[in-house]
Design an enzyme around this catalytic site. Structure first.
Site, PDB file in Angstrom:
ATOM      1  CG  ASN A 109      62.686  29.529  49.003  1.00  0.00           C
ATOM      2  OD1 ASN A 109      61.698  28.800  49.130  1.00  0.00           O
ATOM      3  ND2 ASN A 109      62.593  30.822  48.728  1.00  0.00           N
ATOM      4  CG  ASN A 132      62.067  35.828  48.281  1.00  0.00           C
ATOM      5  OD1 ASN A 132      61.506  36.920  48.219  1.00  0.00           O
ATOM      6  ND2 ASN A 132      63.147  35.617  49.025  1.00  0.00           N
ATOM      7  CB  THR A 241      67.039  35.698  55.926  1.00  0.00           C
ATOM      8  OG1 THR A 241      66.484  34.877  56.954  1.00  0.00           O
ATOM      9  CG2 THR A 241      68.555  35.623  55.958  1.00  0.00           C
ATOM     10  CB  THR A 242      62.569  36.304  53.495  1.00  0.00           C
ATOM     11  OG1 THR A 242      63.078  37.310  52.619  1.00  0.00           O
ATOM     12  CG2 THR A 242      61.076  36.211  53.353  1.00  0.00           C
ATOM     13  N   GLY A 243      63.300  34.470  55.903  1.00  0.00           N
ATOM     14  CA  GLY A 243      62.922  33.338  56.749  1.00  0.00           C
ATOM     15  C   GLY A 243      62.860  33.722  58.219  1.00  0.00           C
ATOM     16  CD1 TRP A 263      71.780  22.420  54.442  1.00  0.00           C
ATOM     17  CD2 TRP A 263      71.276  22.008  56.583  1.00  0.00           C
ATOM     18  NE1 TRP A 263      72.797  21.655  54.974  1.00  0.00           N
ATOM     19  CE2 TRP A 263      72.507  21.386  56.286  1.00  0.00           C
ATOM     20  CE3 TRP A 263      70.761  21.885  57.881  1.00  0.00           C
ATOM     21  CZ2 TRP A 263      73.228  20.658  57.227  1.00  0.00           C
ATOM     22  CZ3 TRP A 263      71.487  21.153  58.809  1.00  0.00           C
ATOM     23  CH2 TRP A 263      72.700  20.549  58.482  1.00  0.00           C
ATOM     24  CE1 TYR A 276      71.682  30.516  49.965  1.00  0.00           C
ATOM     25  CE2 TYR A 276      70.404  31.334  48.109  1.00  0.00           C
ATOM     26  CZ  TYR A 276      70.878  31.495  49.390  1.00  0.00           C
ATOM     27  OH  TYR A 276      70.553  32.604  50.101  1.00  0.00           O
ATOM     28  CG  HIS A 277      67.130  29.278  46.021  1.00  0.00           C
ATOM     29  ND1 HIS A 277      67.159  30.388  45.219  1.00  0.00           N
ATOM     30  CD2 HIS A 277      67.093  29.735  47.295  1.00  0.00           C
ATOM     31  CE1 HIS A 277      67.147  31.480  45.979  1.00  0.00           C
ATOM     32  NE2 HIS A 277      67.115  31.115  47.237  1.00  0.00           N
ATOM     33  CG  HIS A 293      70.563  37.849  54.256  1.00  0.00           C
ATOM     34  ND1 HIS A 293      69.765  38.757  54.894  1.00  0.00           N
ATOM     35  CD2 HIS A 293      70.022  37.671  53.045  1.00  0.00           C
ATOM     36  CE1 HIS A 293      68.779  39.097  54.090  1.00  0.00           C
ATOM     37  NE2 HIS A 293      68.920  38.468  52.965  1.00  0.00           N
TER      38      HIS A 293
HETATM   39  N1  CTP Z   1      67.149  29.705  53.539  1.00  0.00           N
HETATM   40  C1  CTP Z   1      68.012  28.855  54.237  1.00  0.00           C
HETATM   41  N2  CTP Z   1      68.961  28.160  53.566  1.00  0.00           N
HETATM   42  C2  CTP Z   1      69.119  28.280  52.241  1.00  0.00           C
HETATM   43  C3  CTP Z   1      68.261  29.160  51.525  1.00  0.00           C
HETATM   44  C4  CTP Z   1      67.286  29.858  52.207  1.00  0.00           C
HETATM   45  O1  CTP Z   1      67.904  28.743  55.448  1.00  0.00           O
HETATM   46  N3  CTP Z   1      70.037  27.566  51.619  1.00  0.00           N
HETATM   47  C5  CTP Z   1      66.071  30.412  54.261  1.00  0.00           C
HETATM   48  C6  CTP Z   1      66.455  31.846  54.656  1.00  0.00           C
HETATM   49  O2  CTP Z   1      65.883  32.140  55.898  1.00  0.00           O
HETATM   50  C7  CTP Z   1      65.806  32.669  53.562  1.00  0.00           C
HETATM   51  C8  CTP Z   1      64.545  31.857  53.247  1.00  0.00           C
HETATM   52  O3  CTP Z   1      64.944  30.493  53.416  1.00  0.00           O
HETATM   53  O4  CTP Z   1      65.440  33.955  53.939  1.00  0.00           O
HETATM   54  C9  CTP Z   1      64.030  32.088  51.856  1.00  0.00           C
HETATM   55  O5  CTP Z   1      65.058  31.848  50.931  1.00  0.00           O
HETATM   56  P1  CTP Z   1      65.437  32.896  49.813  1.00  0.00           P
HETATM   57  O6  CTP Z   1      64.273  33.163  48.967  1.00  0.00           O
HETATM   58  O7  CTP Z   1      66.670  32.422  49.176  1.00  0.00           O
HETATM   59  O8  CTP Z   1      65.797  34.186  50.647  1.00  0.00           O
HETATM   60  P2  CTP Z   1      66.824  35.264  50.074  1.00  0.00           P
HETATM   61  O9  CTP Z   1      66.130  36.028  49.064  1.00  0.00           O
HETATM   62  O10 CTP Z   1      68.098  34.621  49.639  1.00  0.00           O
HETATM   63  O11 CTP Z   1      67.169  36.170  51.203  1.00  0.00           O
HETATM   64  P3  CTP Z   1      66.194  37.279  51.647  1.00  0.00           P
HETATM   65  O12 CTP Z   1      64.909  37.162  50.961  1.00  0.00           O
HETATM   66  O13 CTP Z   1      66.067  36.962  53.047  1.00  0.00           O
HETATM   67  O14 CTP Z   1      66.868  38.553  51.328  1.00  0.00           O
END
Ligand code: CTP
Length: 319
Positions: A109, A132, A241-243, A263, A276-277, A293
């Site tokens: 994301n 997510n 992490t989810t990823g 990233w 971030y997202h 994480h």
């Molecule tokens: N991700 C990333 N860089 C970011 C944001 C996300 O590499 N700036 C990757 C991570 O592997 C993350 C996945 O994209 O698990 C999905 O993003 P997100 O929904 O933000 O995951 P989170 O909820 O923040 O973390 P998690 O669900 O893993 O608890």
């Protein structure tokens, strides 16, 4: 922005030198990425010693019944009862049973996806995994829209749907769920006690509105097994992490794995700010010491795998 395509050269790479920032002169020299089939198969085999994605992707109906008590994975002292609704939504057989895909996309994301024009490329993969319940409609040019599996941490209901405080938010979630149109909705329901009501609300909505999704609820052992695999490989993550979870699962049923939107850094390779997202205003503090994480560490591991040809990481524009 250039696509980060690097082969296993001896020069040190960005993630080797710094976890948090990417500097100008650290930019890797682009070269042709090539899939390493032998390594991919080796990784699949090794991961199978820790977990089996076909089984661990979801608890099945046969293994639980309504009223059963489950201890949360991260809050061992807290328990939940398997509700009638949860039971009703447990799959009878694994949604991945016997599945094999030529290519899979895992879409993280990160804001790095914005202006990437990767939508078409992502949608061209045989199986597309998203995280997510990230929105796609307004961002299709950059992120695509095809969704075969989407995860939903219970916290998303709070973060993106205001804990369904009123009809407007409930309707918004309903629309998002309806748009999934037969894909797998993967809900980690047994991880942390905080998600209890949120999981129940979503389960209730799915049943009440006959939403066409195939629900899956990861096994209790999945997270520890995934962490175990990475720790064994000297990747000292706190909680995957989810990823990273999705990559680890995908090795089982995908021949080639392509990652987009990974990233975890506030600046891109040209020092431009990166959200971030791609879709909201969540800030980077989220990946700080207090976060469960260790995303930059995960990224470093994924980048090494990219260099070795086990996966392809795209962190710039698609052609
Ligand atoms: N991700 C990333 N860089 C970011 C944001 C996300 O590499 N700036 C990757 C991570 O592997 C993350 C996945 O994209 O698990 C999905 O993003 P997100 O929904 O933000 O995951 P989170 O909820 O923040 O973390 P998690 O669900 O893993 O608890």
């Amino acid at each position: 922005r250039a696509e980060m395509v690097i082969n296993g050269s001896s020069s040190p790479t960005v993630a080797d030198r710094s976890n948090e920032s990417i500097k100008h002169h650290d930019r890797p020299v682009p070269s042709k990425w090539r899939h390493n089939q032998t390594l991919s198969l080796k990784i699949r085999k090794h991961i199978l010693k820790f977990l089996d994605a076909e089984k661990d992707i979801s608890v099945l109906k046969g293994t639980l019944k309504p009223g059963d008590i489950i201890h949360y994975v991260f809050d061992r002292d807290s328990t939940m009862n398997v509700s009638q609704n949860l039971y009703a939504l447990l799959p009878r057989t694994s949604p991945l049973k016997g599945k094999h895909f030529r290519t899979c996309a895992i879409v993280g994301n990160s804001g790095i996806l914005l202006n990437s024009s990767c939508g078409q490329e992502i949608d061209a993969h045989s199986f597309v995994i998203r995280c997510n319940l990230a929105p796609v409609q307004e961002y299709t040019r950059d992120v695509g829209s095809k969704t075969d599996l989407v995860t939903m941490n219970p916290s998303v209901i709070q973060r993106a749907f205001e804990d369904l405080v009123n009809d407007t938010w409930r309707e918004k979630l309903l629309q998002r769920l309806h748009s999934l149109n037969g894909s797998i909705l993967w809900i980690p329901a047994f991880m942390a006690k905080g998600g209890k009501e949120r999981v129940e609300w979503v389960n209730e909505l799915i049943l009440k509105h006959h939403i066409n999704v195939r629900t899956a609820y990861p096994s209790l052992r999945l997270l520890h097994a995934v962490r175990g695999y990475w720790l064994t490989n000297k990747v000292y993550i706190k909680r995957p992490t989810t990823g990273l979870l999705m990559y680890t699962l995908a090795t089982r049923f995908c021949n080639r794995i392509y990652l987009y939107g990974f990233w975890p850094f506030p600046r891109d390779q040209d020092q431009n700010p990166v959200k971030y997202h791609y879709y909201d205003s969540l800030k980077y503090g989220y990946t700080s010491q207090t976060s469960p994480h260790t995303m930059p560490l995960e990224f470093k591991a994924l980048k090494t795998l990219h260099q070795q040809g086990a996966l392809k990481l795209t962190v710039g524009q698609c052609e």
